[in-house]
Design an enzyme around this catalytic site. Structure first.
Site, short mmCIF file in Angstrom:
data_model
loop_
_atom_site.label_atom_id
_atom_site.label_comp_id
_atom_site.label_asym_id
_atom_site.label_seq_id
_atom_site.Cartn_x
_atom_site.Cartn_y
_atom_site.Cartn_z
N CYS A 88 -5.11 9.67 -3.16
CA CYS A 88 -4.39 8.69 -2.34
C CYS A 88 -2.96 8.50 -2.83
CB CYS A 88 -5.11 7.35 -2.34
SG CYS A 88 -6.62 7.33 -1.35
N ARG A 121 -9.82 6.13 11.17
CA ARG A 121 -8.37 6.02 11.19
C ARG A 121 -7.76 7.08 12.14
NH1 ARG A 121 -6.59 2.92 6.69
NH2 ARG A 121 -8.22 1.38 6.27
N ASP A 133 0.81 -1.22 0.00
CA ASP A 133 0.00 0.00 0.00
C ASP A 133 0.84 1.27 0.00
OD1 ASP A 133 -2.41 -1.28 -0.12
OD2 ASP A 133 -2.78 -1.24 2.03
N ARG A 186 0.35 -1.78 7.68
CA ARG A 186 0.91 -0.57 7.06
C ARG A 186 1.90 0.16 7.98
NH1 ARG A 186 -3.18 3.11 3.72
NH2 ARG A 186 -1.13 3.63 2.82
N HIS A 197 -11.29 7.41 5.00
CA HIS A 197 -10.42 8.58 5.06
C HIS A 197 -11.18 9.79 4.55
CE1 HIS A 197 -6.30 6.28 4.86
NE2 HIS A 197 -6.56 6.67 6.10
#
Length: 334
Positions: free
Chosen positions: A281, A147, A73, A98, A181
């Site tokens: 992103c 998040r 990612d 991550r 997000h």
């Protein structure tokens, strides 16, 4: 539809991107990820190159961080941290899958390419960079709910010295797990510094009632984006004040952008979409301590028609003999 007489002007930006060399979907940490769906790495690389080419063709500087094995990612550079006023704070991720990305992005800020940016290290609290932190003028819109935590917001405000920079942090709660997000639910389009008109777009249902009220108060003339375009991550955009780089599948949203004087640039990131991300992103904006923007000339008429980029439409990618170097056509619509 709100009409506008504002004159949109592109200003040059500095972006950090990471090629999807090791991109794959090998775990599921958001509703978009399906490890059983195969990823075509060559196609993902070609689509990523098309996005990079689209930025550079319009006068923007793109630096590239070296991808690391085992971090599929890492292509989602926006999540790697946040850079405001020359201060660079690296992310701390919610999920252990991550976790190593934060240190990887932090290390980039000690390289010669990062000269002029102050490296602050990693966040102590959970904070997923520009995935949840979107700057618009003197407001830092700060997503939470899935998040980045409120404690992460407080740390960002302190370590980036937002008050000293005259920047107000505005928390916004997300409630739909598909839009985990902030940058999947809200687009920053114009900070008003040149046009005099501050413009955002958002999908109301992605936010709590309190956050919706905040957005209505702060941005009464926002573009409201429907479920269909939100569901293709159409709001996950990068804007330079004139050009809006977005998913080529967000048709109604692209039309709304034209009505407000923007030039949508459709990008095919269908392969990278499999991990739950799109244009924004893949793009971390690097903001220096002091900036005197100069305009990138608007493309109009024959100049606009003549702008032909390396591809973002990859319908024939499967037939390409060398997918990793394939190019396609990115169409700029008016």
């Amino acid at each position: 539809m709100t009409q506008t007489t504002a004159q949109r002007t592109a200003t040059p930006r500095h972006y950090l991107m990471c090629p999807p060399t090791y991109f794959d979907v090998v775990y599921a940490i958001n509703p978009w990820m399906d490890p059983s769906s195969p990823v075509d790495t060559g196609k993902a690389l070609a689509q990523w190159e098309a996005l990079r080419a689209a930025y550079e063709a319009r006068g923007h500087k793109v630096d590239v961080i070296t991808p690391e094995p085992g971090l599929p990612d890492m292509v989602y550079a926006a999540n790697g941290g946040i850079v405001v006023g020359g201060r660079a704070l690296a992310a701390r991720f919610t999920y252990p899958e991550r976790a190593a990305e934060g240190p990887a992005y932090d290390r980039w800020f000690e390289t010669p390419e990062a000269e002029g940016y102050r490296r602050l290290g990693e966040s102590v609290e959970v904070m997923e960079g520009e995935g949840d932190l979107l700057l618009i003028g003197k407001l830092l819109l700060a997503g939470t709910g899935f998040r980045t935590t409120p404690a992460g917001h407080a740390e960002v405000a302190e370590r980036l010295e937002l008050a000293e920079q005259g920047i107000e942090l505005v928390p916004l709660e997300l409630v739909d797990p598909r839009y985990y997000h902030l940058d999947t639910a809200l687009s920053v389009l114009d900070d008003g510094s040149v046009s005099g008109e501050t413009v955002v777009a958002y999908h109301p249902e992605a936010f709590s009632p309190a956050a919706q009220e905040t957005l209505r108060e702060r941005f009464p003339d926002a573009i409201l984006v429907g479920a269909e375009d939100a569901a293709v991550l159409g709001l996950n955009v990068v804007s330079d004040g004139l050009h809006v780089f977005l998913s080529d599948r967000a048709g109604a949203y692209a039309d709304a952008l034209k009505e407000r004087g923007f030039v949508p640039v459709g990008i095919d990131l269908s392969e990278i979409f499999k991990g739950g991300g799109s244009v924004k992103c893949c793009t971390l904006e690097l903001r220096p301590e002091t900036t005197t923007p100069s305009a990138v000339p608007a493309l109009t008429g024959t100049a606009l028609a003549a702008t032909v980029l390396a591809g973002a439409v990859l319908a024939d990618a499967a037939a390409a003999t060398n997918a990793t170097s394939a190019t396609a056509t990115t169409e700029e619509t008016r």
